[in-house]
Design a protein around this motif. Structure first.
Motif, short mmCIF file in Angstrom:
data_model
loop_
_atom_site.label_atom_id
_atom_site.label_comp_id
_atom_site.label_asym_id
_atom_site.label_seq_id
_atom_site.Cartn_x
_atom_site.Cartn_y
_atom_site.Cartn_z
N TRP A 73 -34.58 -20.36 9.43
CA TRP A 73 -33.37 -19.57 9.19
C TRP A 73 -33.64 -18.09 9.41
O TRP A 73 -32.81 -17.36 9.97
CB TRP A 73 -32.85 -19.81 7.77
N GLN A 76 -33.66 -17.44 12.97
CA GLN A 76 -32.31 -17.52 13.53
C GLN A 76 -31.54 -16.22 13.29
O GLN A 76 -30.86 -15.72 14.20
CB GLN A 76 -31.57 -18.71 12.89
N TYR A 193 -23.68 -20.50 12.44
CA TYR A 193 -24.12 -20.12 11.10
C TYR A 193 -24.90 -21.24 10.44
O TYR A 193 -24.88 -22.40 10.89
CB TYR A 193 -22.94 -19.70 10.23
N ILE A 194 -25.58 -20.90 9.36
CA ILE A 194 -26.44 -21.84 8.63
C ILE A 194 -25.66 -22.43 7.46
O ILE A 194 -24.99 -21.71 6.72
CB ILE A 194 -27.69 -21.11 8.11
N ASP A 196 -26.43 -24.07 4.08
CA ASP A 196 -27.45 -24.41 3.07
C ASP A 196 -27.04 -25.72 2.41
O ASP A 196 -25.96 -25.82 1.83
CB ASP A 196 -27.51 -23.28 2.03
#
Length: 522
Positions: A73, A76, A193-194, A196
């Protein structure tokens, strides 16, 4: 108006509102790589490129090592920032306890560590985050201030090991924007986007409800049920938070007024409240005042309701027992809460311990023409406190002048306190711990007192009685039957001029602040 336009307008409106505080400051943006922070970073870049925003924030990403994907992450976010020509810094932290609370605290500490005092940190919190925060605080029994939720503009304070305080600004410009609107923006802009896994919706994860953290459980389990029954519940809850913020401001203003009228002395290491003034207030205002008094700074934890009740109970006691001591850990300082007579004291633990150190004895000959130190330490200098007397040069000059006048007048007076005065090379000024057996005549009072009765008459609390200094004029026993003339009593709270042939001139020095006792925390 499109979703993109709505986000841009909300952000710019917030910028205009806080523009005077933003200009000239360094701006940072906390970017986890999730849809919220990445959309906010992209929005800042777009507004900056369009000439609508005068700054481009520097991104801060925290790699807390709680999940295997954290390193990926970080890469990224760094890659995205490089591609979009935004400055980015990755901070790696090591957690002892891998809990959400510790991770949150460690993130703030790492971020504040690289920021400068008064820098601004932009956060991507939105309306759904606010709703979740309000519900969590509601379930934990928060009051008006807690239920006001996150504020758009607030101060975050931190203190390093050397005691230096650093304040940064937390700016949340998107609190009126929903998660759905941010998702639409991110999708419209093609942002990668990440997600979680501890925060995503239940249906998108492989976790069962019991494995979710509290915030994710509210988001995935409780709120869908609430909004199914009450479709506008999120907007209503957020609106309640805004109303609570307004109510909190009113309460803070009233509490500040009450506190200003009840406070006798307000120093960080020793704050004193007038109990008589406190108890004139309604019960609710008393509670709110004590709550504010126990947590004087933004970095102090809020006191528990039980502690507030215990302090109020101490204030309302009718007995003469002054030994009760309540302990309070504010997260920043260890405090003691004590009562003496009609006063409440909030003391640093370290200051109460300092009070037990004996004052230093000083002998200063007043007939020797030598340079007098501008500052006389009443106690050995510690790493935390300095207690000193300023203005000795003026005091000694006044004593020399008065002694000359009094000695010249001896033959023409019947006053016994003057007829016994003589001046020799042995005449000196003495500062020493108050001798408990010495009888002292207090100004405006009949008779002399010593020991406990004297300290009670001086209104000195029991925990301060080791820190009482007597200043007296010592005359040569060869020249005078009266060997010592008490001039002053100095405590950490007051300087009292005693009855003597010199009291009028010394009182004038004290009134003019030409002779002062000062106590500082270092």
């Amino acid at each position: 108006m499109t979703t993109d336009d709505v986000l841009a307008q909300v952000f710019l409106n917030s910028f205009e509102q806080h523009k005077p505080q933003l200009l000239g400051r360094r701006i940072w943006l906390a970017c986890s790589g999730g849809r919220d922070s990445l959309s906010l970073a992209h929005l800042c870049q777009q507004l900056f490129n369009a000439g609508k925003l005068p700054f481009l924030p520097q991104l801060l990403h925290i790699n807390h090592g709680m999940q295997q994907a954290n390193a990926a992450w970080a890469d990224q976010v760094s890659t995205w920032a490089q591609q979009n020509q935004m400055p980015c810094q990755v901070l790696k932290i090591n957690l002892v306890k891998k809990t959400e609370q510790e991770a949150r605290q460690a993130r703030y500490e790492a971020i504040i560590g690289v920021m400068n005092h008064q820098d601004v940190l932009i956060l991507g919190h939105h309306q759904d985050d606010q709703v979740e925060t309000l519900l969590m605080r509601l379930f934990n029994g928060a009051g008006v201030n807690g239920l006001s939720g996150m504020k758009e503009w607030s101060i975050k304070s931190s203190q390093n090991q050397q005691g230096t305080q650093k304040n940064i600004v937390l700016w949340r410009p998107l609190l009126t924007i929903s998660r759905q609107q941010i998702t639409q923006y991110a999708d419209n802009k093609g942002l990668t986007y990440i997600d979680d896994p501890t925060n995503v919706a239940l249906q998108k994860s492989n976790l069962n409800p019991d494995q979710l953290n509290d915030r994710a459980w509210l988001r995935s389990v409780l709120l869908p049920h609430i909004t199914q029954r009450y479709p506008k519940a999120k907007q209503a809850i957020a609106r309640t938070g805004q109303l609570m913020q307004e109510a909190s401001v009113i309460l803070d203003e009233q509490s500040s007024l009450d506190l200003s009228q009840s406070i006798i002395n307000d120093r960080a290491f020793c704050s004193v409240l007038d109990i008589n003034q406190l108890t004139r207030l309604s019960t609710a205002r008393q509670s709110f005042l004590i709550h504010s008094w126990l947590a004087p700074t933004a970095t102090d934890l809020p006191p528990s309701r039980r502690l507030v009740e215990e302090v109020l109970s101490l204030a309302h006691r009718k007995d003469s027992n002054h030994q009760t001591c309540l302990s309070w850990d504010s997260g920043r300082y260890q405090y003691q809460i004590r009562r003496y007579q009609h006063k409440l004291y909030r003391l640093w633990d370290s200051w109460e311990q300092w009070l037990q150190l004996a004052p230093t004895t000083h002998d200063i000959h007043i007939d020797v023409e030598e340079e007098i130190a501008p500052c006389l330490l009443l106690k050995p200098l510690s790493t935390e406190f300095e207690w000193s007397v300023q203005g000795l040069t003026g005091l000694i000059a006044e004593l020399q002048q008065q002694l000359t006048v009094l000695i010249d007048a001896k033959a023409e007076t019947d006053r016994e306190d003057i007829k016994s005065i003589a001046w020799s090379k042995e005449t000196k000024l003495i500062f020493q711990p108050l001798p408990r057996t010495q009888k002292i005549a207090l100004p405006g009072r009949v008779g002399r007192k010593s020991g406990k009765k004297l300290l009670q008459a001086l209104d000195v609390p029991s925990f301060m009685r080791q820190s009482v200094v007597l200043c007296s004029l010592q005359l040569s026993p060869l020249c005078s039957e009266q060997q010592s003339i008490p001039l002053l009593i100095i405590t950490p709270e007051q300087t009292m001029v005693l009855q003597s042939p010199f009291s009028q001139s010394i009182a004038q020095l004290v009134e003019d602040k030409a002779l002062v006792a000062e106590l500082h925390d270092l």
